[in-house]
Design an enzyme around this catalytic site. Structure first.
Site, PDB file in Angstrom:
ATOM      1  N   GLY A   1     -66.698 -13.079  -5.407  1.00  0.00           N
ATOM      2  CA  GLY A   1     -65.312 -13.436  -5.917  1.00  0.00           C
ATOM      3  C   GLY A   1     -64.150 -12.552  -5.374  1.00  0.00           C
ATOM      4  N   HIS A   2     -64.703 -11.399  -4.784  1.00  0.00           N
ATOM      5  CA  HIS A   2     -63.546 -10.788  -4.298  1.00  0.00           C
ATOM      6  C   HIS A   2     -63.757 -10.233  -2.874  1.00  0.00           C
ATOM      7  CE1 HIS A   2     -60.714  -7.106  -4.580  1.00  0.00           C
ATOM      8  NE2 HIS A   2     -60.083  -7.959  -5.727  1.00  0.00           N
ATOM      9  N   PHE A   3     -63.620 -10.739  -2.066  1.00  0.00           N
ATOM     10  CA  PHE A   3     -63.218 -12.012  -1.844  1.00  0.00           C
ATOM     11  C   PHE A   3     -64.244 -12.419  -0.825  1.00  0.00           C
ATOM     12  CE2 PHE A   3     -59.264  -9.524  -2.144  1.00  0.00           C
ATOM     13  CZ  PHE A   3     -58.626 -10.284  -3.267  1.00  0.00           C
TER      14      PHE A   3
ATOM     15  N   VAL B   1     -63.750  -7.102  -0.172  1.00  0.00           N
ATOM     16  CA  VAL B   1     -63.009  -5.684  -0.594  1.00  0.00           C
ATOM     17  C   VAL B   1     -63.365  -5.107  -1.979  1.00  0.00           C
ATOM     18  CG1 VAL B   1     -60.880  -4.554  -1.007  1.00  0.00           C
ATOM     19  CG2 VAL B   1     -61.108  -6.137   0.804  1.00  0.00           C
TER      20      VAL B   1
END
Length: 140
Positions: free
Chosen positions: A47-49, A54
């Site tokens: 989810g990041h990203f 990152v």
């Protein structure tokens, strides 16, 4: 040097929230140095990203806090206790951390008074500073 199994004997964190792979150095109650190998398989990258992985800055800070907790909980009087992350000051992120990076996590304890302590923390990748912060913790 402490392996992941030895780290788990000292701090209570477990997958997916154990963010330290090895402790390289420790001076009980004074300082500790650990590493986190950041891989593309980290759960948080979902989810990041998804298209630009990152490592979240808050997880870099948490990894630093876990290394600091190791230094404090290795002290004889703190064995079997918990170290809680109680505060942060002057946190700065200076470099993105991405898959393939190895984070070097260094925490120097600057104050220990009763159940409260403070530490100066620095995370680097290949000698380049990724994050600095002053951490506060409480022992219970």
């Amino acid at each position: 040097m402490y392996t992941i199994e030895q780290i788990k004997e000292v701090i209570p964190h477990r997958y997916p929230f154990l963010l330290v792979d090895r402790i390289l150095e420790v001076e009980e109650g004074k300082r500790a140095v650990g590493i986190k190998n950041v891989t593309a398989n980290e759960e948080f990258f979902n989810g990041h990203f998804p298209d630009y992985n990152v490592m979240p800055g808050v997880l870099i800070v948490e990894a630093l806090a876990q290394v600091g907790a190791f230094a404090v909980l290795k002290m004889e009087q703190n064995q079997g206790k918990l170290a809680f992350f109680a505060g942060i000051e002057n946190c700065r992120f200076k470099r993105q951390v991405v898959p393939g990076d190895q984070l070097r996590l260094e925490v120097e304890l600057t104050k220990l008074r009763g159940p409260i302590g403070k530490g100066r923390a620095t995370a680097t990748v290949d000698g380049e500073v990724a994050c600095t912060a002053e951490l506060t913790f409480a022992i219970k």
